[in-house]
Design an enzyme around this catalytic site. Structure first.
Site, short mmCIF file in Angstrom:
data_model
loop_
_atom_site.label_atom_id
_atom_site.label_comp_id
_atom_site.label_asym_id
_atom_site.label_seq_id
_atom_site.Cartn_x
_atom_site.Cartn_y
_atom_site.Cartn_z
N LYS A 37 -13.69 -2.84 -41.83
CA LYS A 37 -14.49 -4.06 -42.44
C LYS A 37 -14.71 -5.18 -41.59
CE LYS A 37 -11.54 -3.07 -46.79
NZ LYS A 37 -10.73 -3.68 -47.58
N TYR B 279 -17.33 -0.28 -54.48
CA TYR B 279 -16.17 -0.81 -55.28
C TYR B 279 -16.39 -1.00 -56.49
CZ TYR B 279 -13.81 -1.98 -50.94
OH TYR B 279 -12.99 -2.31 -49.58
N PHE C 192 -11.12 -10.70 -58.34
CA PHE C 192 -11.39 -11.09 -56.75
C PHE C 192 -12.77 -10.53 -56.45
CE2 PHE C 192 -8.51 -7.67 -57.15
CZ PHE C 192 -9.24 -6.44 -56.57
N ARG D 150 -4.59 7.34 -45.49
CA ARG D 150 -4.14 6.18 -46.28
C ARG D 150 -2.71 5.85 -45.84
NH1 ARG D 150 -6.97 3.23 -50.28
NH2 ARG D 150 -4.97 2.89 -51.21
N THR E 257 -2.12 -1.87 -49.50
CA THR E 257 -3.41 -2.60 -49.71
C THR E 257 -3.28 -4.35 -49.15
OG1 THR E 257 -3.84 -1.34 -51.64
CG2 THR E 257 -4.88 -3.54 -51.63
N ARG F 3 -2.89 -1.82 -41.01
CA ARG F 3 -2.71 -2.99 -41.85
C ARG F 3 -1.27 -3.68 -41.44
NH1 ARG F 3 -5.04 -0.78 -47.68
NH2 ARG F 3 -7.29 -1.20 -47.17
N ASN G 102 -7.88 -7.41 -45.10
CA ASN G 102 -6.98 -6.28 -44.87
C ASN G 102 -7.79 -4.97 -43.74
OD1 ASN G 102 -8.75 -5.04 -46.64
ND2 ASN G 102 -6.80 -4.44 -48.07
N HIS H 31 -10.83 0.28 -44.83
CA HIS H 31 -11.02 1.05 -45.99
C HIS H 31 -10.65 2.53 -45.85
CE1 HIS H 31 -12.27 2.49 -49.89
NE2 HIS H 31 -12.76 3.52 -49.10
N GLU I 185 -17.63 8.36 -51.76
CA GLU I 185 -17.92 7.36 -50.71
C GLU I 185 -18.95 7.97 -49.60
OE1 GLU I 185 -13.93 6.03 -50.12
OE2 GLU I 185 -13.83 4.97 -51.94
#
Ligand code: DAT
Ligand code: MG
Length: 220
Positions: free
Chosen positions: A77, A117, A125, A154, A160, A171, A181, A184, A195
């Site tokens: 990100k 998303y 948020f 993951r 998260t 993270r 964070n 993704h 995706e």
């Protein structure tokens, strides 16, 4: 070329039993898909051009779950790019043994971000998330391939909320707040399919054999 067949029922049951065979010519007892025998037959120069797995049935943009063709969408990100941590993150996936099959730098549009998303559209948020992703700093969109890459991706990324992410995860090592964070990772085969299809064309996904593939992916 070699094909890997996994029955729908076996996949549904989460089973990992399958057979491998040459689509033309003799069958091989090898559970590890292909490449080296086939490559020897067609010449070493072709080794790097061989797909890791040729599937029968209908593989999605995320390959086939629980095989070496499985793919995950991983995105660094804007905060990860801005903080110049791209190399460190790529290094983790490379070192683990996963194969980079697509990568690009993108300044995502609001439309693309909304689609990515979509499941969070009603969250309080969401507006801030949208603003953050479309701030003008690029994201690094990637597709990584290899056995179990969705689940392991993951695990490598961590919880998260970085406050809950274990040390050793991306993270947990590099991020502090849930709003920044860093990265993704697809959370399921269905998400990975959606995706990868959203961020990449089929033609952008490379099919090649990395030199350490067999040593990394073979599962006696
Ligand atoms: P993940 O990115 O781990 O898959 P998610 O899909 O639930 O998590 O949420 C997507 C992103 O939205 C997440 O990486 C950061 C942001 N987000 C999630 N929950 C949030 C919250 N409670 N407050 C602020 N941002 C949040
Ligand atoms: Mg998610």
């Amino acid at each position: 070329m070699i094909s890997k067949i996994a029955t729908t029922t076996a996949l549904r049951a989460g089973a990992r039993t399958f057979t491998t065979r040459a689509t033309s010519g003799a069958r091989t007892p090898s559970r590890f898909p292909l490449a080296f025998g086939a490559a020897a037959a067609v010449g070493a120069a072709s080794l790097y051009m061989l797909p890791s797995v040729q599937l029968e049935g209908t593989p999605t943009m995320a390959g086939e779950l629980s095989t070496t063709s499985e793919r995950s969408f991983i995105m660094i990100k804007p905060d990860g790019v801005s903080r110049q941590l791209v190399g460190k993150i790529i290094d983790r996936f490379e070192s683990r043994g996963y194969k980079l099959v697509a990568i690009k730098s993108v300044v995502p549009s609001a439309d693309l971000t909304r689609q990515h998303y979509a499941d969070l559209a009603n969250k309080p948020f969401f507006g801030e998330l949208l603003k953050y992703l479309t701030c003008g700093t690029p994201v690094i969109a990637m597709v990584w391939e290899g056995k179990d890459v969705i689940r392991q991706g993951r695990n490598m990324v961590g919880a998260t909320n970085p406050a809950a992410a274990l040390p050793g995860t991306i993270r947990g090592d590099y991020a502090v707040t849930i709003g920044r964070n860093m990265i993704h990772a697809s959370d399921s085969f269905e998400s990975a399919t959606k995706e990868i299809g959203l961020w990449f064309n089929k033609q952008e996904l490379a099919q090649y054999m990395s030199s350490g593939w067999a040593m990394t992916m073979e599962d006696n």
